[in-house]
Design a protein around this motif. Sequence first.
Motif, PDB file in Angstrom:
ATOM      1  N   ALA A 101       0.842  -1.209   0.000  1.00  0.00           N
ATOM      2  CA  ALA A 101       0.000   0.000   0.000  1.00  0.00           C
ATOM      3  C   ALA A 101       0.875   1.256   0.000  1.00  0.00           C
ATOM      4  CB  ALA A 101      -0.928  -0.009   1.211  1.00  0.00           C
ATOM      5  N   GLN A 102       1.919   1.257   0.806  1.00  0.00           N
ATOM      6  CA  GLN A 102       2.776   2.442   0.895  1.00  0.00           C
ATOM      7  C   GLN A 102       3.548   2.673  -0.412  1.00  0.00           C
ATOM      8  OE1 GLN A 102       2.827   4.833   3.104  1.00  0.00           O
ATOM      9  NE2 GLN A 102       4.484   5.925   2.080  1.00  0.00           N
ATOM     10  N   ALA A 103       3.937   1.600  -1.063  1.00  0.00           N
ATOM     11  CA  ALA A 103       4.660   1.753  -2.337  1.00  0.00           C
ATOM     12  C   ALA A 103       3.759   2.422  -3.380  1.00  0.00           C
ATOM     13  CB  ALA A 103       5.144   0.392  -2.839  1.00  0.00           C
TER      14      ALA A 103
ATOM     15  N   VAL B 252       1.123   4.435  -2.688  1.00  0.00           N
ATOM     16  CA  VAL B 252       0.949   5.842  -2.269  1.00  0.00           C
ATOM     17  C   VAL B 252       2.158   6.662  -2.708  1.00  0.00           C
ATOM     18  CG1 VAL B 252       0.843   7.430  -0.292  1.00  0.00           C
ATOM     19  CG2 VAL B 252      -0.517   5.361  -0.277  1.00  0.00           C
ATOM     20  N   GLY B 253       3.367   6.162  -2.447  1.00  0.00           N
ATOM     21  CA  GLY B 253       4.596   6.897  -2.775  1.00  0.00           C
ATOM     22  C   GLY B 253       4.723   7.152  -4.267  1.00  0.00           C
ATOM     23  N   ALA B 254       4.418   6.123  -5.061  1.00  0.00           N
ATOM     24  CA  ALA B 254       4.531   6.272  -6.519  1.00  0.00           C
ATOM     25  C   ALA B 254       3.530   7.316  -7.017  1.00  0.00           C
ATOM     26  CB  ALA B 254       4.297   4.923  -7.201  1.00  0.00           C
ATOM     27  N   ALA B 255       2.291   7.243  -6.538  1.00  0.00           N
ATOM     28  CA  ALA B 255       1.266   8.208  -6.978  1.00  0.00           C
ATOM     29  C   ALA B 255       1.650   9.618  -6.536  1.00  0.00           C
ATOM     30  CB  ALA B 255      -0.097   7.817  -6.412  1.00  0.00           C
ATOM     31  N   GLN B 256       2.174   9.721  -5.324  1.00  0.00           N
ATOM     32  CA  GLN B 256       2.552  11.036  -4.794  1.00  0.00           C
ATOM     33  C   GLN B 256       3.671  11.663  -5.629  1.00  0.00           C
ATOM     34  OE1 GLN B 256       0.551  12.241  -2.592  1.00  0.00           O
ATOM     35  NE2 GLN B 256       1.621  14.182  -2.446  1.00  0.00           N
ATOM     36  N   MET B 257       4.600  10.825  -6.116  1.00  0.00           N
ATOM     37  CA  MET B 257       5.688  11.353  -6.959  1.00  0.00           C
ATOM     38  C   MET B 257       5.149  11.957  -8.252  1.00  0.00           C
ATOM     39  SD  MET B 257       8.928   8.852  -6.682  1.00  0.00           S
ATOM     40  CE  MET B 257      10.025   9.957  -7.569  1.00  0.00           C
ATOM     41  N   LEU B 258       4.070  11.371  -8.756  1.00  0.00           N
ATOM     42  CA  LEU B 258       3.473  11.906  -9.985  1.00  0.00           C
ATOM     43  C   LEU B 258       2.771  13.233  -9.741  1.00  0.00           C
ATOM     44  CD1 LEU B 258       1.878   8.619 -11.373  1.00  0.00           C
ATOM     45  CD2 LEU B 258       4.010   9.672 -12.108  1.00  0.00           C
ATOM     46  N   LEU B 259       2.209  13.350  -8.548  1.00  0.00           N
ATOM     47  CA  LEU B 259       1.396  14.541  -8.259  1.00  0.00           C
ATOM     48  C   LEU B 259       2.193  15.691  -7.651  1.00  0.00           C
ATOM     49  CD1 LEU B 259      -1.755  12.751  -6.767  1.00  0.00           C
ATOM     50  CD2 LEU B 259      -1.658  14.035  -8.907  1.00  0.00           C
ATOM     51  N   ASP B 260       3.282  15.347  -6.956  1.00  0.00           N
ATOM     52  CA  ASP B 260       4.039  16.368  -6.217  1.00  0.00           C
ATOM     53  C   ASP B 260       5.267  16.774  -7.023  1.00  0.00           C
ATOM     54  OD1 ASP B 260       5.514  17.864  -4.476  1.00  0.00           O
ATOM     55  OD2 ASP B 260       5.208  16.540  -2.753  1.00  0.00           O
ATOM     56  N   SER B 261       5.277  18.019  -7.491  1.00  0.00           N
ATOM     57  CA  SER B 261       6.364  18.450  -8.375  1.00  0.00           C
ATOM     58  C   SER B 261       7.717  18.479  -7.663  1.00  0.00           C
ATOM     59  CB  SER B 261       6.045  19.814  -8.993  1.00  0.00           C
ATOM     60  OG  SER B 261       5.812  20.745  -7.960  1.00  0.00           O
TER      61      SER B 261
END
Length: 296
Positions: free
Chosen positions: A222-224, A226-235
């Motif tokens: 689950a955390q992996a 979240v982290g991957a999606a966050q990298m796409l969204l967070d510049s």
Amino acid sequence: MTVNIGSESGSTNWVFIGGGNMAAALIKGCEKKNFVEKHNIAVSVQTGKSAEKWRKQGYDNVFTNTLEMLETYPTAIYIICVKPQVFDEVVSSWPVNSRPKFIISVMAGVPLKTLSEKLPFVSGNTTIVRLMPNVASSIGFSASTMCYEKNDKIENQEVFVECARKFAECVGTVELIPERCFNPAMAIGGSSPAWTFMYIESLADGAVAQGLGRAEAKRLAAQAVVGAAQMLLDSESGFNIESQHFGLLKDKVCSPGGTTIEGVRTLEKNGFRSAVLEAVVATSKKADDMAKSLSK
Ligand SMILES: NC(=O)C1=CN([C@@H]2O[C@H](COP(=O)(O)OP(=O)(O)OC[C@H]3O[C@@H](n4cnc5c(N)ncnc54)[C@H](OP(=O)(O)O)[C@@H]3O)[C@@H](O)[C@H]2O)C=CC1
Ligand SMILES: O=C(O)[C@@H]1CCC=N1
């Protein structure tokens, strides 16, 4: 003109027709942000068992008769949260003299045209917004879409649309899109959490098959994600979602001759991308079909 929304007003003004998974997620998310309080909410459900469940959670305005609820709150904001198959039943529960100003529908596959045609008591002065949230509304992480038909003849329509946007923003992000794109957007925003849960479950299963403990595997998977999606969204990650290709980040993980590229190879061999893409298309088409059969 302002709309008295949520806890700003002392009265009950968010009236949910249907009190299942989606209504519960929206209400929980809105309460978390203090957008509404329990006394601002009314809910109608079908069974006494569900009504009891809501009452046990501290909601007093719970109905098993939608007609009675709508008659009790003639000027509220109505949110239609029943299954599309039940919409006709809801229509038959609509008070004849009802003249609501504002209706939000979260039903998949029910177009704006069908909504206004099937709710014959709704006047030409009613703003109807289609909103497609998802289950993560409960924790403020929905990826919602909304659409409406602009009509200058409707009094204060922009105020109601803004109110719908605030409601949606309270439970996550929201994209205002034309209705013709609503079904593919619904597939991603509304349905894809189910597939993502399946993906995460499969990640965990794979690691368990190789000997990792179930609890650790589930948390890591689950955390992996979240982290991957966050990298796409967070510049801050250095990635620009507007202009860059997702493959850039994928390539950063795949060391030449390394482990990850073997996984990529296996996924490609098994039609991973095609399976996901076809799932989006099938889901969107199903909503198209539902819309067609409802308009018959
Ligand atoms: N689940 C999701 O992730 C999402 C769902 N949606 C949309 O939300 C809508 C609801 O889905 P969901 O919450 O999952 O469904 P549920 O089956 O969980 O909830 C449906 C609710 O409708 C109630 N109900 C049934 N008949 C009536 C009636 N005649 N009058 C009033 N209430 C009635 C049911 O009552 P009872 O509890 O007594 O059975 C239940 O509370 C659907 O249209 C769906 O397309 C949109 C985005 C995401
Ligand atoms: O499965 C459904 O029909 C609903 C719509 C989006 C998510 N769940």
